[in-house]
Design an enzyme around this catalytic site. Structure first.
Site, PDB file in Angstrom:
ATOM      1  CG  HIS A 222      34.109  38.302  31.800  1.00 33.05           C
ATOM      2  ND1 HIS A 222      34.844  37.216  32.243  1.00 33.05           N
ATOM      3  CD2 HIS A 222      32.817  38.052  32.150  1.00 33.05           C
ATOM      4  CE1 HIS A 222      34.041  36.356  32.840  1.00 33.05           C
ATOM      5  NE2 HIS A 222      32.818  36.837  32.799  1.00 33.05           N
TER       6      HIS A 222
ATOM      7  CE1 TYR B 188      40.928  45.740  33.862  1.00 30.57           C
ATOM      8  CE2 TYR B 188      40.730  47.315  35.655  1.00 30.57           C
ATOM      9  CZ  TYR B 188      40.436  46.079  35.099  1.00 30.57           C
ATOM     10  OH  TYR B 188      39.652  45.189  35.789  1.00 30.57           O
TER      11      TYR B 188
ATOM     12  NE  ARG C 228      44.427  42.744  33.218  1.00 30.13           N
ATOM     13  CZ  ARG C 228      44.713  41.447  33.181  1.00 30.13           C
ATOM     14  NH1 ARG C 228      45.737  40.998  33.887  1.00 30.13           N
ATOM     15  NH2 ARG C 228      44.003  40.629  32.450  1.00 30.13           N
TER      16      ARG C 228
END
Length: 236
Positions: A107, A55, A58
């Site tokens: 989300h 993450y 990302r």
């Protein structure tokens, strides 16, 4: 008299046009990582460092990305006086950076960290990432503020309420295959016009929904230009 309420449901297709890699359900990979290794509660329990590394990478990708023509068109529509709500399945902040003010992230948001024990405790990440040893105010390890596969979607009831209030629904860049987001269409009133903008819109659109087979970057600005000229939300 209140302006008609446009609700926009966006998915990974709109962010892909800004260069953000997407989850590909067909092969079970996300940025070349098996989903079960980086995006599930079990993955977090097994190897939190691997999840954080994934993450963090990302997050860097999101920070480098820029809003595209579709993001900008939706923001411009709102700024010209239209009542626009965006419900996005995406965890990036491209809608906000384009100027949209009413965005619900179904989300989660990758540019936030949150507590591992209380999902109400969120912390903005203006720079950098999350490291092992970064703790919330209750002393729990911080994790990405995203909804993983196998977790509940806390904002789903709020999204249902927004969709139920729509006078017009625009669906952009989503396969309508990921639950529970796909079931949002069931909460739209029968008489509410609905348009899907996607290169595969014909295959994705339920009966009674207008399909526009093109990219978000082409289809959304064209719709917005038409609505701004007409001063109202009408089917093309």
């Amino acid at each position: 008299m209140a302006a008609p309420h446009l609700v926009v449901l966006t998915g990974s297709g709109i962010s892909a046009e800004s260069g953000i890699k997407t989850f590909r359900a067909s092969d079970g990979l996300w940025d070349n990582h098996p989903v079960e290794e980086v995006a599930t509660p079990d993955a977090w329990r097994r190897d939190p460092q691997r999840v954080l590394d994934f993450y963090n990478q990302r997050r860097d990708q999101v920070r480098k990305a820029r809003p595209n023509a579709a993001h900008k068109a939706l923001a411009a529509l709102e700024q010209s006086g239209f009542d626009v709500s965006v419900i996005t399945q995406n965890i990036d902040d491209l809608h906000e950076r384009a100027g949209s003010r009413h965005v619900l992230h179904l989300h989660g948001e990758i540019l936030n960290a949150r507590s591992s024990v209380d999902n109400r405790m969120r912390y903005p990440l203006p720079r950098g990432g999350i490291r092992i040893g970064d703790l919330c105010d209750m002393g729990s390890q911080l994790r990405p503020d995203v909804v993983w596969f196998g977790e509940s979607v806390p904002l789903f009831p709020e999204a249902c309420d927004i969709v139920a209030d729509a006078d017009f629904l625009l669906v952009v860049g989503t396969s309508l295959a990921v639950m529970p987001a796909a079931s949002l269409l069931k909460h739209v009133a029968m008489e509410t016009p609905c348009v899907v903008v996607d290169p595969d819109a014909d295959a994705l659109s339920p009966p009674g929904v207008l399909a526009i087979n093109t990219t978000a970057g082409e289809g959304v600005p064209a719709l917005v230009n038409q609505w701004q000229r007409q001063g109202s939300l009408l089917l093309p």
